[in-house]
Design an enzyme around this catalytic site. Structure first.
Site, PDB file in Angstrom:
ATOM      1  CG  ASP A 186      10.216 -39.864  20.785  1.00 49.50           C
ATOM      2  OD1 ASP A 186      10.097 -38.624  20.849  1.00 49.50           O
ATOM      3  OD2 ASP A 186       9.399 -40.592  20.185  1.00 49.50           O
TER       4      ASP A 186
ATOM      5  CE1 TYR B  27       7.984 -24.226  18.331  1.00 46.98           C
ATOM      6  CE2 TYR B  27       7.413 -21.911  18.032  1.00 46.98           C
ATOM      7  CZ  TYR B  27       8.364 -22.903  18.193  1.00 46.98           C
ATOM      8  OH  TYR B  27       9.694 -22.574  18.222  1.00 46.98           O
TER       9      TYR B  27
ATOM     10  CB  ILE C 165      17.020 -19.635  13.421  1.00 46.41           C
ATOM     11  CG1 ILE C 165      17.216 -18.824  14.719  1.00 46.41           C
ATOM     12  CG2 ILE C 165      18.317 -20.328  13.038  1.00 46.41           C
ATOM     13  CD1 ILE C 165      17.328 -19.697  15.944  1.00 46.41           C
TER      14      ILE C 165
END
Length: 253
Positions: free
Chosen positions: A59, A157, A192
């Site tokens: 993780d 982000y 994508i």
């Protein structure tokens, strides 16, 4: 001893990451992947090709542990039989798509740990463990156009990718002054057709003003398949001028 490239890849369990892993194995790369889940299909492909492939179930929200493991593994593995060495930081996550003040603090922290802290710590471990290795060394950070363009409800982000771009610029300056310094690049791979795109298209329109743009790209067939995107990214990695521009976009080729 067989001579082959060695590649270390994060986020390899699905999407473009899995496609890159499969293409790297097909090209004869020894491979180590770091992802939350392993891929039986990748293991089968590597075994059939006789290619060494380790898949670590880790993780990256705990980046210190992953970086320590990587540094120890590289020190133990050593440079024997390695013709080139590459780290690809591909993993990333998007927290809940909403204005910053409406996102859970834990989700924000996870997005920044996976998207920025993990690439920095893994890159540091990679460079420290291999500083005396004499073969070509490369670091490829998978960035995004959103690291270079602000977007509402995407603060975490965008910030992670912008940070990735800028730390890559810094490392490029550092490595340029070292004997056999690594070549580094933060590369935007284009748009994508992945689960991340589905997450963006499925957001609440009241919280995400740009949702129509993402829905439109899907409707108009403007998304690249994970396999095609992986091929373009790996082709960029193999360019003789890789790293000449530390922040790049595959669409600029």
């Amino acid at each position: 001893m067989t001579q082959r490239p060695l590649t270390l890849l994060t986020g390899a369990s699905r999407g473009m990451g899995l496609a890159m892993a499969q293409q790297l194995v097909a090209a004869g790369h020894e491979l180590v992947t770091l992802s939350r889940q392993t891929s039986p299909a990748l293991a089968q492909a590597a075994a059939a090709a006789g290619i060494p492939c380790e898949q670590w179930a880790v993780d990256l929200a705990d980046p210190s542990a992953a970086a320590s493991r990587l540094q120890a593994w590289l020190a133990q593995r050593g440079p024997a039989g390695v013709t080139s060495l590459t780290l690809i930081n591909n993993a990333g996550v998007i927290p809940r798509i909403a204005p910053l003040g409406e996102i859970d603090a834990g989700d924000l922290a996870r997005a920044l740990r996976v998207g920025l802290e993990a690439p920095m710590l893994l890159t540091s471990a990679f460079l420290a463990a291999t500083s005396a290795w004499t073969m070509p060394r490369r670091v490829l950070n998978i960035s995004s156009g959103l690291g270079r363009r602000a977007m509402a409800s995407q603060a975490a982000y965008c910030a992670a990718k912008a940070g990735m771009d800028h730390f890559t610029r810094c490392v490029a300056l550092e490595e340029a002054g070292r004997p056999n310094g690594a070549r580094v690049c933060s590369l935007a791979p284009g748009v994508i057709d992945t689960d991340m795109q589905m997450q963006l298209r499925g957001a609440d329109p009241a919280l995400f003003p740009d949702i129509g743009n993402f829905q439109g790209m899907k409707d108009k067939g403007q998304l690249t398949s994970p396999e095609a995107a992986a091929a373009r990214v790996l082709a960029w990695l193999d360019r003789p001028d890789f790293g000449a521009n530390p922040v790049a976009d595959v669409r600029d080729a």
